[in-house]
Design an enzyme around this catalytic site. Structure first.
Site, PDB file in Angstrom:
ATOM      1  N   LYS A 159       0.573   6.593   8.915  1.00 27.63           N
ATOM      2  CA  LYS A 159      -0.076   6.806  10.787  1.00 27.63           C
ATOM      3  C   LYS A 159      -1.647   7.555   9.790  1.00 27.63           C
ATOM      4  CE  LYS A 159       4.199   9.024  12.270  1.00 27.63           C
ATOM      5  NZ  LYS A 159       4.261  10.817  12.094  1.00 27.63           N
ATOM      6  N   LYS A 167       2.415  12.193  -2.824  1.00 26.62           N
ATOM      7  CA  LYS A 167       1.037  13.099  -2.259  1.00 26.62           C
ATOM      8  C   LYS A 167       0.413  14.487  -2.958  1.00 26.62           C
ATOM      9  CE  LYS A 167       2.991  12.307   1.858  1.00 26.62           C
ATOM     10  NZ  LYS A 167       3.357  12.792   3.607  1.00 26.62           N
ATOM     11  N   LYS A 214       3.140   0.421   2.616  1.00 25.11           N
ATOM     12  CA  LYS A 214       3.743   0.758   4.003  1.00 25.11           C
ATOM     13  C   LYS A 214       2.761   0.519   4.964  1.00 25.11           C
ATOM     14  CE  LYS A 214       5.257   4.762   4.567  1.00 25.11           C
ATOM     15  NZ  LYS A 214       5.999   6.292   5.331  1.00 25.11           N
TER      16      LYS A 214
END
Ligand code: ATP
Ligand code: LTN
Length: 326
Positions: free
Chosen positions: A195, A110, A192
């Site tokens: 969201k 991130k 993966k």
């Protein structure tokens, strides 16, 4: 046995969250005392629109109930309703090392080395450790992506226990499912399911309608050799569909491979649509019933009180061990 886990109140709770985590939450209710948190303090590691965050907190609470968590039996509550999380998080931050936090893959992915990365993203695993250790949890059901954070939680607990006494913290263990622990994106089975992915076709959200479920599965990325066989390396798309099928239906991968031998991908996909729709439509119905009910708000109120009682007991012990206060 005490069980603790949490889900972030963001939109798009998907079948990866369900098959990797929520399904375990439900099953574990028969094995121990379960505490399930809506981790709103985690959600603000990246800026969130306040009104949206408030709504998402209730969305996740309603989804907990809709998937089968018993709001009376288990404790369901919102993280920021229990001040112990923030307090213990600071104490654990002081017992963690910058080296180990820098090695967290979620942080590295991130932050990407950007100097204006929020510090909260860096110390986030200490807050997660606080969530777990605050309740003396033995078992933490999560998806595979959380393995490293659970390991760190154990390391911090053991480090403090060695210094201040073995019974300062219970050292928890992660619980991962065989199928469903890592659901991949439908349009890119090497990533993966997430969201935050831009493409709606990458995931199936728990509240998607039947048409969207069908579209995402029928269009999912596969390969061109036409053989239904589980082989993550060479056939990630079909392997992902087999895992999802197995997790929803309870049928083993081997039995699915045998059952579909010689058939085309289209047949497998069509059947998977049916299996997914059968599993998700009752969840959608229950969600609609409870989302705006007084029952949900009352359950969160009650959950906060029960969680606080346990957390306060732990915090008394921890403050004492660390020599904090008067
Ligand atoms: P995402 O990666 O989708 O943005 P998240 O991991 O950041 O979600 P949470 O909502 O807190 O955030 O995750 C809730 C639970 O769902 C965790 O236990 C996590 O391990 C699990 N989980 C998330 N994605 C997947 C996936 N693709 N497959 C299996 N489990 C997953
Ligand atoms: N970090 C987790 C969510 C989470 C959690 C927890 C899971 C926060 N606190 C405690 C288990 C136990 C995530 O991003 N999926």
């Amino acid at each position: 046995m005490r069980v603790f886990s949490g889900v972030q109140p963001t939109g798009n709770i998907h079948i990866g969250n369900y098959l990797g985590a929520l399904k375990q939450f439900v099953a574990l209710q028969d094995e121990g005392d379960c505490i399930y948190c809506i981790v709103d303090l985690h959600a603000i590691t990246l800026p969130k629109e306040p009104k949206e965050l408030k709504n998402h907190i209730l969305d996740v609470a309603a989804l907990y109930s809709a998937v089968g968590i018993d709001l009376k039996k288990s404790i369901v509550f919102v993280q920021s309703d229990v001040p112990g999380h923030a307090e213990l998080s600071w104490i654990l931050t002081c017992s963690s090392y910058t080296g180990e936090l820098s090695r967290m893959t979620q942080f590295k992915d991130k932050a990407k080395g950007d100097e204006s990365t929020p510090t909260g993203l860096f110390v986030y695993p200490a807050l997660m450790a606080a969530d777990i250790l605050l309740y003396d949890a033995d078992i933490v059901p999560v998806g595979n992506d959380q393995k490293q954070h659970i390991e760190l939680t154990r390391d911090i607990a053991i480090r403090i226990n060695n210094r201040l006494g073995d019974d300062t913290f219970v050292v928890p263990a992660g619980r991962f499912l065989k199928e469903g622990a890592r659901v991949m994106a439908l349009d890119d089975p090497t990533a993966k399911m997430s969201k935050s992915a831009e493409s709606e076709m990458s995931r199936i959200s728990l509240l998607d309608d039947d048409g969207k479920i069908k579209k995402a599965i029928m269009r999912s990325t596969t390969d061109s050799d036409g053989e239904i066989r589980y082989d993550i390396e060479n056939k990630p798309g079909i392997s992902n569909l087999l895992s999802i099928y197995s997790a929803f239906s309870g049928r083993s991968i081997e039995s699915l491979e045998q059952g579909y031998a010689g058939q085309g991908y289209g047949t497998l996909k069509k059947d998977l649509v049916e299996v997914a729709v059968d599993a998700l439509s009752p969840i959608r119905d229950r969600y609609a019933e409870i989302r705006h009910s007084g029952e949900l708000k009352a359950a969160l109120e009650d959950g906060a009180e029960r969680a606080n009682a346990i957390a306060e007991r732990t915090m008394k012990r921890v403050r004492e061990r660390f020599g904090l206060g008067r």
